[in-house]
Write a protein that holds these residues in place. Structure first.
Motif, PDB file in Angstrom:
ATOM      1  N   SER A   1     -23.565  17.166 -37.504  1.00 43.53           N
ATOM      2  CA  SER A   1     -23.097  16.036 -37.668  1.00 43.53           C
ATOM      3  C   SER A   1     -21.651  16.193 -36.931  1.00 43.53           C
ATOM      4  CB  SER A   1     -22.867  15.440 -38.990  1.00 43.53           C
ATOM      5  OG  SER A   1     -24.219  15.327 -39.654  1.00 43.53           O
TER       6      SER A   1
ATOM      7  N   ASN B   1     -20.625   8.395 -36.500  1.00 42.63           N
ATOM      8  CA  ASN B   1     -21.598   8.504 -37.694  1.00 42.63           C
ATOM      9  C   ASN B   1     -22.867   8.993 -37.299  1.00 42.63           C
ATOM     10  OD1 ASN B   1     -21.861   8.100 -40.473  1.00 42.63           O
ATOM     11  ND2 ASN B   1     -22.286   5.917 -40.302  1.00 42.63           N
TER      12      ASN B   1
ATOM     13  N   LYS C   1     -26.712   9.918 -36.845  1.00 47.38           N
ATOM     14  CA  LYS C   1     -27.894   9.742 -37.896  1.00 47.38           C
ATOM     15  C   LYS C   1     -28.685  10.940 -38.076  1.00 47.38           C
ATOM     16  CE  LYS C   1     -29.697   5.953 -35.795  1.00 47.38           C
ATOM     17  NZ  LYS C   1     -28.733   5.459 -34.850  1.00 47.38           N
TER      18      LYS C   1
ATOM     19  N   ASN D   1     -24.785  11.160 -42.443  1.00 47.25           N
ATOM     20  CA  ASN D   1     -25.596   9.699 -42.527  1.00 47.25           C
ATOM     21  C   ASN D   1     -27.046  10.093 -42.525  1.00 47.25           C
ATOM     22  OD1 ASN D   1     -26.548   7.215 -42.136  1.00 47.25           O
ATOM     23  ND2 ASN D   1     -25.609   6.981 -39.867  1.00 47.25           N
TER      24      ASN D   1
ATOM     25  N   ILE E   1     -30.726   9.596 -42.756  1.00 46.57           N
ATOM     26  CA  ILE E   1     -31.718   8.503 -42.702  1.00 46.57           C
ATOM     27  C   ILE E   1     -33.174   8.858 -43.174  1.00 46.57           C
ATOM     28  CG2 ILE E   1     -30.427   7.311 -40.757  1.00 46.57           C
ATOM     29  CD1 ILE E   1     -32.696   8.304 -38.932  1.00 46.57           C
TER      30      ILE E   1
ATOM     31  N   ALA F   1     -33.096   9.599 -34.250  1.00 47.85           N
ATOM     32  CA  ALA F   1     -31.929  10.405 -34.895  1.00 47.85           C
ATOM     33  C   ALA F   1     -31.190  11.178 -34.137  1.00 47.85           C
ATOM     34  CB  ALA F   1     -32.732  11.460 -36.113  1.00 47.85           C
ATOM     35  N   ASP F   2     -30.027  11.263 -34.412  1.00 46.30           N
ATOM     36  CA  ASP F   2     -28.821  12.111 -33.450  1.00 46.30           C
ATOM     37  C   ASP F   2     -28.992  13.734 -34.049  1.00 46.30           C
ATOM     38  OD1 ASP F   2     -28.121   9.735 -32.277  1.00 46.30           O
ATOM     39  OD2 ASP F   2     -27.042   9.353 -34.384  1.00 46.30           O
TER      40      ASP F   2
END
Lengths: 338, 338
Positions: free
Chosen positions: A165, A176, A178, A209, A211, A224-225
């Protein structure tokens, strides 16, 4: 002016060394004034290659290293015995604080082993994950971990989520980001023992964050990141990504040129098609960082060309200027605190 | 004439039910005279759908089932409570020896649970794996296991290799099929604990043609016919295959139609391109068998159309006529013997 970031570049590693590697360094140096590169490798080879360029001498140095680690060598052994290899010499520069980062297109195993054994882990980090960026329809996602850390524990995966992150937010610039965990279904109760144990920990983990689960079919869609998984699964995803994309593109080329009419069509469509496929290409984002080490270790593709090398070097600048390791030290939940 | 094989077909499962499912049955019936199909589901719906066809009444039966298992339902619970669902009714037909096989495009979870709980395992089989065929540049490979058996043991994987080999040889027709285990490197010492434990067992296993490790990047190239892995990894491979292929094909379409000139090119190239991509399509081979059960359970894609349904039905005939379950009983190393 911002602080100058010093990158040790393994001039001998990868399929296109030293030509494309050194070209990448030259491109990085001319694009940014806040970079200094030390080319590590056989001095005569590097000097000869450099003859074709003009460049600011004070920002391009050479460090001789007489040996090379081959791709097939057992990594730990190679790191221990080839003390004068470009990877070991470059890593020692990072260890001693002489360079901020090392970038290499050489043996992944040697980089992973050297990151742990030579550069060393940040205190509290249980395992440094290798985190490549993979292309998606929305840009890129960070696939963490694709290293050699098989049989991971849930506490490792939580650290991966946190480090990933920080990296995506401050190096790649995704606000932010995911975070999702790779799973075989989207429901919380799905998964193997590791995923079931990790899921609630990620849910409770502050500062990320989360998910939920992501199924492999949704990875290319960029939902998703930060995609968290243990290294065996990450490695399978990364390699299948490469293998399947290569296979499909060559199948499509075959189809496009299979009849005279389709060949004409292919010629007309080619520029537009090339542009679209280029968007689906992670190399512009640079290499894969090995996160959680005391300095930065970046692995670029074995097949990296100048653009990827350049971007990997620039990535090191952002990493340093954003003080990613400082942020990791501050934010990671360590075992003794958890 | 060969023995008639009786297939219970879940007429209600999948995105294209009942239309495409029943069309698939009609196509199978008219292509082969050695097939009998019982359409399981809501009688009035099935009867209405059948009105548009002429078919031999003695080979197309209907079995009423008033309920349906939805995709999102917890599988074990669904199997236990929805006794009059098309899946449970069809499975009970197999259990009681009334039908030889069940084919369904419905809930994978319910089929896996029902396979174990209703149809039951062949004696000595520790876990029935779900084994879809995936497309490769050389044809298809069997990816075994993609089911719900997470956290597998090495003895399971050895049975998967054996059952997969029997299936590929006698149903798909690949002589002496090459077996490989999914790994993160090609060397024997690579891998996680499960792979390291399984590798030597596969090497020693009689009756299979074990060729070693396969990295995920080599799966699309078709280097192995039977690809052994535990279900979590298999599920990731299968779903990434689907997701990435879909994403790339739509990216390419986007590129092909992004400019007026490329659109003209695309029109010219389309027929040839379509043919090539069709070759890279596993649906013509039918569905995924759940191996090692007392009868045959075949899961077809939720999105299956008539052709895939037809081929799944025909696959059951080969399965039965080749006595795959007899061969499994004879050849599998059971725990008590190992």
């Amino acid at each position: 002016m911002s602080e100058i970031v010093h990158v040790a570049l393994d001039a001998m590693g990868g399929d296109n060394a030293p030509g494309e590697i050194i070209k990448g360094a030259m491109d990085a140096i001319s694009e940014r004034s806040d970079i200094k590169v030390t080319l590590v490798g056989q001095e005569d080879v590097i000097k000869k290659e450099l003859e074709q360029y003009t460049y600011p001498k004070e920002r391009v140095l050479i460090r001789h290293a007489s040996e090379m680690i081959e791709m097939a060598e057992p990594p730990v052994n190679a790191i221990r015995t080839k003390k004068d290899s470009s990877i070991v010499v470059g890593m020692n520069m990072v260890k001693q604080g002489e360079a901020d980062a090392i970038v290499s297109a050489g043996s992944t195993g040697a980089l992973l082993a050297g990151g742990q054994l030579l550069v060393g882990r940040i205190k509290g980090i249980e395992r440094p994950p290798l985190a490549p960026l993979i292309p998606t329809t929305k840009g890129v996602s960070l696939l963490i971990d694709c290293g050699a850390n098989v049989d991971a524990r849930s506490s490792h995966l939580v650290q991966f989520a946190q480090m990933g992150s920080i990296y995506m937010e401050h190096v790649v610039g995704i606000k932010n980001p995911k975070v999702a965990i790779v799973n075989i279904g989207s429901e919380e109760e799905k998964g193997n023992a590791l995923v079931k144990e990790t899921y609630p920990l990620l849910k409770e983990c502050p500062g990320i964050n989360f998910i939920g689960s992501i199924e492999a079919r949704d990875i290319p869609g960029g939902y998703a990141d930060v995609i968290v998984c243990e290294a065996f699964v990450g490695n399978v995803i990364l390699k299948l990504y490469e293998g399947l994309a290569g296979t499909l593109v060559s199948k499509i080329k075959e189809g496009l040129t299979s009849t005279p009419i389709s060949t004409v069509g292919a010629m007309l469509a080619k520029p537009a098609l090339k542009k679209t496929l280029k968007d689906f290409d992670a190399s512009k984002y640079g290499g894969a960082p090995l996160l959680g080490c005391k300095g930065l270790v970046v692995k670029t593709h074995g097949s990296a060309k100048a653009m990827e090398v350049k971007n990997s070097i620039i990535q090191c600048v952002t990493f340093k200027q954003q003080d990613i390791n400082g942020k990791i030290k501050e934010n990671i939940i360590r075992k003794d605190e958890a």
